[in-house]
Design a protein around this motif. Structure first.
Motif, PDB file in Angstrom:
ATOM      1  N   PRO A   1      -7.622   5.793  -0.938  1.00 55.46           N
ATOM      2  CA  PRO A   1      -7.723   5.894  -2.397  1.00 55.46           C
ATOM      3  C   PRO A   1      -7.235   4.658  -3.143  1.00 55.46           C
ATOM      4  O   PRO A   1      -7.382   4.566  -4.352  1.00 55.46           O
ATOM      5  CB  PRO A   1      -6.826   7.084  -2.721  1.00 55.46           C
ATOM      6  N   TYR A   2      -6.638   3.655  -2.434  1.00 58.26           N
ATOM      7  CA  TYR A   2      -6.106   2.480  -3.107  1.00 58.26           C
ATOM      8  C   TYR A   2      -6.891   1.232  -2.718  1.00 58.26           C
ATOM      9  O   TYR A   2      -7.354   1.097  -1.590  1.00 58.26           O
ATOM     10  CB  TYR A   2      -4.627   2.250  -2.727  1.00 58.26           C
TER      11      TYR A   2
ATOM     12  N   ILE B   1      -3.792  -0.514  -6.512  1.00 56.04           N
ATOM     13  CA  ILE B   1      -4.014   0.477  -7.571  1.00 56.04           C
ATOM     14  C   ILE B   1      -5.013   1.512  -7.062  1.00 56.04           C
ATOM     15  O   ILE B   1      -5.709   1.288  -6.059  1.00 56.04           O
ATOM     16  CB  ILE B   1      -4.535  -0.172  -8.876  1.00 56.04           C
ATOM     17  N   MET B   2      -5.116   2.626  -7.793  1.00 58.28           N
ATOM     18  CA  MET B   2      -6.084   3.673  -7.423  1.00 58.28           C
ATOM     19  C   MET B   2      -7.494   3.118  -7.622  1.00 58.28           C
ATOM     20  O   MET B   2      -7.806   2.518  -8.656  1.00 58.28           O
ATOM     21  CB  MET B   2      -5.886   4.913  -8.275  1.00 58.28           C
ATOM     22  N   THR B   3      -8.347   3.331  -6.665  1.00 62.07           N
ATOM     23  CA  THR B   3      -9.706   2.818  -6.702  1.00 62.07           C
ATOM     24  C   THR B   3     -10.537   3.518  -7.772  1.00 62.07           C
ATOM     25  O   THR B   3     -11.420   2.894  -8.381  1.00 62.07           O
ATOM     26  CB  THR B   3     -10.382   2.990  -5.314  1.00 62.07           C
ATOM     27  N   ASP B   4     -10.240   4.774  -8.053  1.00 54.67           N
ATOM     28  CA  ASP B   4     -11.062   5.510  -9.028  1.00 54.67           C
ATOM     29  C   ASP B   4     -10.934   4.983 -10.464  1.00 54.67           C
ATOM     30  O   ASP B   4     -11.729   5.320 -11.317  1.00 54.67           O
ATOM     31  CB  ASP B   4     -10.759   7.007  -8.982  1.00 54.67           C
ATOM     32  N   GLY B   5      -9.962   4.109 -10.738  1.00 53.88           N
ATOM     33  CA  GLY B   5      -9.816   3.523 -12.061  1.00 53.88           C
ATOM     34  C   GLY B   5     -10.488   2.164 -12.198  1.00 53.88           C
ATOM     35  O   GLY B   5     -10.307   1.484 -13.213  1.00 53.88           O
ATOM     36  N   LEU B   6     -11.272   1.781 -11.209  1.00 57.17           N
ATOM     37  CA  LEU B   6     -11.953   0.483 -11.232  1.00 57.17           C
ATOM     38  C   LEU B   6     -13.439   0.660 -11.580  1.00 57.17           C
ATOM     39  O   LEU B   6     -14.120   1.548 -11.063  1.00 57.17           O
ATOM     40  CB  LEU B   6     -11.856  -0.200  -9.870  1.00 57.17           C
ATOM     41  N   LYS B   7     -13.943  -0.214 -12.458  1.00 56.92           N
ATOM     42  CA  LYS B   7     -15.361  -0.210 -12.804  1.00 56.92           C
ATOM     43  C   LYS B   7     -15.887  -1.630 -12.594  1.00 56.92           C
ATOM     44  O   LYS B   7     -15.298  -2.593 -13.102  1.00 56.92           O
ATOM     45  CB  LYS B   7     -15.538   0.204 -14.264  1.00 56.92           C
TER      46      LYS B   7
ATOM     47  N   GLU C   1       0.851  -1.186   0.000  1.00 55.30           N
ATOM     48  CA  GLU C   1       0.000   0.000   0.000  1.00 55.30           C
ATOM     49  C   GLU C   1       0.892   1.244   0.000  1.00 55.30           C
ATOM     50  O   GLU C   1       1.760   1.390   0.865  1.00 55.30           O
ATOM     51  CB  GLU C   1      -0.935   0.001   1.204  1.00 55.30           C
ATOM     52  N   PRO C   2       0.705   2.132  -0.970  1.00 54.63           N
ATOM     53  CA  PRO C   2       1.589   3.294  -1.115  1.00 54.63           C
ATOM     54  C   PRO C   2       1.488   4.264   0.052  1.00 54.63           C
ATOM     55  O   PRO C   2       0.439   4.426   0.659  1.00 54.63           O
ATOM     56  CB  PRO C   2       1.099   3.963  -2.398  1.00 54.63           C
ATOM     57  N   GLY C   3       2.624   4.916   0.315  1.00 57.70           N
ATOM     58  CA  GLY C   3       2.683   5.947   1.342  1.00 57.70           C
ATOM     59  C   GLY C   3       2.665   7.323   0.700  1.00 57.70           C
ATOM     60  O   GLY C   3       2.046   7.535  -0.340  1.00 57.70           O
ATOM     61  N   ALA C   4       3.412   8.274   1.290  1.00 56.43           N
ATOM     62  CA  ALA C   4       3.413   9.653   0.823  1.00 56.43           C
ATOM     63  C   ALA C   4       4.057   9.819  -0.553  1.00 56.43           C
ATOM     64  O   ALA C   4       3.553  10.570  -1.378  1.00 56.43           O
ATOM     65  CB  ALA C   4       4.133  10.532   1.841  1.00 56.43           C
ATOM     66  N   ASN C   5       5.169   9.155  -0.810  1.00 58.02           N
ATOM     67  CA  ASN C   5       5.866   9.271  -2.093  1.00 58.02           C
ATOM     68  C   ASN C   5       5.978   7.897  -2.743  1.00 58.02           C
ATOM     69  O   ASN C   5       7.044   7.298  -2.753  1.00 58.02           O
ATOM     70  CB  ASN C   5       7.268   9.867  -1.888  1.00 58.02           C
TER      71      ASN C   5
END
Length: 136
Positions: A112-113, A126-132, A87-91
């Motif tokens: 957001p992930y 991955i970013m959740t906003d790119g999932l359908k 899970e990504p952090g700040a950078n």
């Protein structure tokens, strides 16, 4: 009474062992000794350094997972998405990109992930906003 005598005998024996046997007024002589320094292992004093590979030679080993069955896939990517192994952090630094149209199984939805398992067996964030959601 015999217990006291044996206790006194033990004390006397202890004093004899510690003090030794010498005449009053005599002091034991102590010979000076010298010690040599221990041998060195050839390592220089101070911090050491280690070579660091150039950034362009970084290899990432992707975790091997069994790809999910096609019927188990839940979402499709609406755009190319960089992905991360943790899970990504700040950078965050992406280890690759998943292409738009790729189908995935969402393991842990989040914001957001989200953690997904791709149809090729890559477990990634991955970013959740790119999932359908797939229309099932």
């Amino acid at each position: 009474m015999q217990k006291i005598n044996s206790s006194l005998a033990l004390i006397a024996l202890g004093l004899f062992a510690v003090g030794g046997c010498h005449k009053a007024g005599d002091s034991p002589t102590v010979e000076p000794t010298t010690m040599t320094a221990p041998p060195t292992n050839g390592m220089p004093a101070g911090p050491t350094t280690m070579a660091v590979p150039p950034a362009n030679q970084t290899e990432v080993a992707l975790p091997a997972a069994k790809p999910p069955a096609a019927k188990d896939l839940t979402h499709v990517l609406t755009k190319d998405e960089p992905y991360y192994l943790n899970e990504p952090g700040a950078n965050p630094t992406a280890v690759g990109t998943l292409k738009a149209g790729s189908k995935v199984l969402v393991l842990i939805p989040g914001s957001p992930y989200s953690q997904v398992l791709t149809d090729t067996g890559i477990s990634a964030y991955i970013m959740t906003d790119g999932l359908k959601p797939l229309g099932k």
